[in-house]
Design an enzyme around this catalytic site. Sequence first.
Site, PDB file in Angstrom:
ATOM      1  NE  ARG A 259      -3.756  -0.764   0.243  1.00  0.00           N
ATOM      2  CZ  ARG A 259      -4.532  -0.655  -0.838  1.00  0.00           C
ATOM      3  NH1 ARG A 259      -4.222  -1.312  -1.952  1.00  0.00           N
ATOM      4  NH2 ARG A 259      -5.595   0.116  -0.821  1.00  0.00           N
TER       5      ARG A 259
ATOM      6  CG  HIS B 205      -2.174   0.293  -7.681  1.00  0.00           C
ATOM      7  ND1 HIS B 205      -2.612   1.011  -6.593  1.00  0.00           N
ATOM      8  CD2 HIS B 205      -2.371  -1.012  -7.354  1.00  0.00           C
ATOM      9  CE1 HIS B 205      -3.060   0.195  -5.658  1.00  0.00           C
ATOM     10  NE2 HIS B 205      -2.923  -1.048  -6.092  1.00  0.00           N
TER      11      HIS B 205
END
Lengths: 314, 314
Positions: B229, B277
Amino acid sequence: MSLLLSAPGWDLAAWAGRISKRAPGRRLQVAPDRFSGPEAVDYVLTWNVPHGLLSTLPNLKVIFWLGAGVDHLLADPNLPDVPIVRVVDPSLTRRMTEWVSLQVLMHHRAALTYLDQQRRVEWRSHNHPMARDVRVGVMGLGELGRDAARMLTMLGYQVAGWSRTAKTIDGIDCFAGADGLAAFLARTDILVSLLPLTPQTRGILDYGLFSGLARDGVLGGPVLINGGRGKSQVEADILRALDDGVLIGASLDVFETEPLAADSPLWAHPRVIVTPHVAAESDPTDLVDYVLTQIETFEAGGALKNRVDRTRGY
Amino acid sequence: MSLLLSAPGWDLAAWAGRISKRAPGRRLQVAPDRFSGPEAVDYVLTWNVPHGLLSTLPNLKVIFWLGAGVDHLLADPNLPDVPIVRVVDPSLTRRMTEWVSLQVLMHHRAALTYLDQQRRVEWRSHNHPMARDVRVGVMGLGELGRDAARMLTMLGYQVAGWSRTAKTIDGIDCFAGADGLAAFLARTDILVSLLPLTPQTRGILDYGLFSGLARDGVLGGPVLINGGRGKSQVEADILRALDDGVLIGASLDVFETEPLAADSPLWAHPRVIVTPHVAAESDPTDLVDYVLTQIETFEAGGALKNRVDRTRGY
């Protein structure tokens, strides 16, 4: 029983140091700088020894070849008739498997595309197939090919192999010979060559072969990865295939002539990864131990392992 | 029992198509374009649903979260009190393992250095350590961390893991908790974070942590790889550590704010690999099947699997 070390272009200090440490009682000469007694040489440890040098060693008993392919050695017109032992070293095999895994992942996961986007400060995602939907084909199923094929299977790829003579490897579809080549190519999205250089494999990676690779794959076209021998590939054909879409990418660690010429279009091609023959470098510690253990066995009357078959070429 | 699909920024056509094919009898709405009946929504399939939207669904029974970390969801001040189910999908796990393996290999095998040499038409080899001499440390030992750790072990690396609570994994040295962190970092050359975002992991990847990584490793300094994250990392600290040698490289798929701002120095840093991502994108086919199977079990009175613990945060 003394040794000669000859490997033009290598930094031999670590090799000499390891030999002196592991076998302090043996005389060690290093060509060309510390080489004055050819008659004293019993064993040669070499990679790319200059042609003609070996024939000046009247008492030579065994040649230990520190690289993978022995084609350079067998091309010496004055090659002495003594046993040639190939290095079959797990560390060398694992290094090749690292390089092959890296290259397959780079093409599968579009590393060049993302690096290019990064240079252009572009945030954009692309859909990637799963490894299980990507078909990798390994040409050459010796120690290197088998280990790479096994690791690629663990990474999730659909792996097949091709070799001159039929082989069986758990979990891997094996094809063999000229008869099996077309079917092998037709199911392959990423072709990995780990072939030795022999009269049969010289120039085998050509436009005709690339044209036989799968056109229906999830990557949008086939990729060539060559970690084997440079003279197995036809570089003009690789460029032609990349330019007309018969190939969509390539990773090359070996070349027809090394170093790769500065004016080769491969350097600047946006879909080509060039590495300077570093896929599987020999590691002094392991290989010196391997060679000296073989010498000790030989001197005790035991058999040498991994002898090269001169007719077969590997 | 009808469905709502909401995932801002995703191309939802493949998802909708798969749902219609797999469950043709269920009404499917897609936010924001095909969303007119909030009272009809029983189940939401979502990634990064806008805050506030879920509280407009009076009959919502279950939230299925299609990504990995649920921190965005739990931050919704009006989050309805219904079960949240995380996707624990082998294909997502394998994709993350592919990305992690690729990044570890790229740093270990100096891919950025060779690509840079290629651009400069420079043929030069470097000595590379063996994988067995490179110590990788994986932070976060959930599904993703365990699978990545296992693959890195197969690739030959010395792998250790760290998690909040003690875990046991065959072949991997496991460290746990605040007490185990210093020893874990001190033996780690390449740090891979696959941590969820919780109050405890927010900003954990900071200069102080990087300073605790091994200084005596074979790579010449530590490397950070974050596939977990973005808010676990302090990007100013990553840049500071890269600039003063506390880190020698980084691969980042996640960022404090996404998309990564165009003026972030991370884009152009020569030792940083930025991916947008994409490490472990969700695959519609597998995940739709997973979610619909769970819904069918739930409607038959069975228990939901992989429910999020709101207190724990994952």
